[in-house]
Design an enzyme around this catalytic site. Sequence first.
Site, PDB file in Angstrom:
ATOM      1  N   LYS A 180       2.956  11.225 -11.161  1.00 16.79           N
ATOM      2  CA  LYS A 180       2.710   9.856 -11.613  1.00 16.79           C
ATOM      3  C   LYS A 180       1.551   9.841 -12.611  1.00 16.79           C
ATOM      4  O   LYS A 180       0.600  10.632 -12.507  1.00 16.79           O
ATOM      5  CB  LYS A 180       2.392   8.985 -10.401  1.00 16.79           C
ATOM      6  CG  LYS A 180       2.228   7.500 -10.685  1.00 16.79           C
ATOM      7  CD  LYS A 180       2.007   6.742  -9.383  1.00 16.79           C
ATOM      8  CE  LYS A 180       1.821   5.248  -9.596  1.00 16.79           C
ATOM      9  NZ  LYS A 180       1.664   4.523  -8.314  1.00 16.79           N
ATOM     10  N   SER A 253       4.604   0.640  -7.428  1.00 11.30           N
ATOM     11  CA  SER A 253       4.194   0.997  -8.769  1.00 11.30           C
ATOM     12  C   SER A 253       4.617   2.393  -9.205  1.00 11.30           C
ATOM     13  O   SER A 253       4.468   2.770 -10.365  1.00 11.30           O
ATOM     14  CB  SER A 253       2.663   0.892  -8.878  1.00 11.30           C
ATOM     15  OG  SER A 253       2.022   1.835  -8.027  1.00 11.30           O
ATOM     16  N   SER A 277       3.746   1.216  -2.896  1.00  7.25           N
ATOM     17  CA  SER A 277       4.076   1.790  -4.195  1.00  7.25           C
ATOM     18  C   SER A 277       4.850   3.096  -4.145  1.00  7.25           C
ATOM     19  O   SER A 277       5.333   3.568  -5.177  1.00  7.25           O
ATOM     20  CB  SER A 277       2.800   1.989  -5.019  1.00  7.25           C
ATOM     21  OG  SER A 277       2.279   0.751  -5.421  1.00  7.25           O
TER      22      SER A 277
END
Length: 369
Positions: A180, A253, A277
């Site tokens: 990420k 997210s 997330s």
Amino acid sequence: MRIFGGDSFSHELGGSYIYRLSVLSLHPTASVTTMTTMSFQEKIKGVGGDASYEAKARVLREQLEAKIPAGLRLPPAILEDPPLDITHIPETCGLLMPAELAITELDATAVCQKIAAGELTAVDAVTAFGKRAAIAHQLTACLVDFFLDEGIKQAQQLDAYFKKEGKVIGPLHGLPISMKSQCAVKGTVGGGGFLANMETSTEDCDMASILRSLGAVFYVKTNQPQTIMHLETQSTYGRVLNPHNTDLTPGGSSGGESALVAMKGSCIGVGTDGGGSIRAPSAHCGIYGIRPSSNTTPTSGLLWYQPGADGIIGSTGPMCRSGRDMRLFLEAVLGANPAYLDPNALPVPLRVPDLTQKKLRVGIMMHDG
């Protein structure tokens, strides 16, 4: 149906929300509403801003697009009007060899097993997933950085070690792992949730450092929403789309990760989770993910904009293709004793209950006290 803004709707399914990318408009001559479906290019468009913002954002997007090799670019006809379900395009577009498609069908555990048995090289594994990731990005806006050449160089070193020593360097030897954007990886682009704090990282975060020591190979960084505090994923780089239906969000997210794994451009990636997330995007895209208890996996060195704000303590964890991959990841990371690097990490080993001896008891909190 509830409205969440000018261009998104939610459909409530079992208590979770799936955002539908459509525009509600009033008919000019009657008291009725019409639904206008977005074009693919409108759906995938990123966050906008003033002239200064757009100039800086354009540079970042152009830098990323320049890293996608010409030989991996999809024909314009596919990108103009792709089907809602784009999961099969990597298999039918003709850009991947049959052997590469076969590799990308493997979960992380199988990749590690085949490399350790000498049945698969790290270079072949990294190349296959990297090429598929490039295709996935063009269809979902799932990436913020693409550095396959660097990943292949690392994989070559691992293959040379295996050929010389006859053994793997660690339990994740040669395993391609996507990261990420928030997870700093030395020499790659990442950010803490805003255009203003995008950077080319000079050091690995602790998670990246541990994974590298275990033999993992990095090749892409994945998209995340502004503020990293949203259950969908739209940023400077684009709005990430759900591969199973591009009218829907992949969640957030860690939505770049969920879309990439669902497209099989990664067999396992690292997400972060403070309020859903990892869990939400994994559910949205039909993949596996786990949010480990706070302070059990390393978080030091993550890119963030609120240092010292400890009201909500986030976590790092795997997003992957199988249940056994979650165990592979957690056993490897926790076995590396992250508390030796991260003073906030607790020295707690992974404990998996033996269900052959007793039933699993699950606790559900029905209120907040």
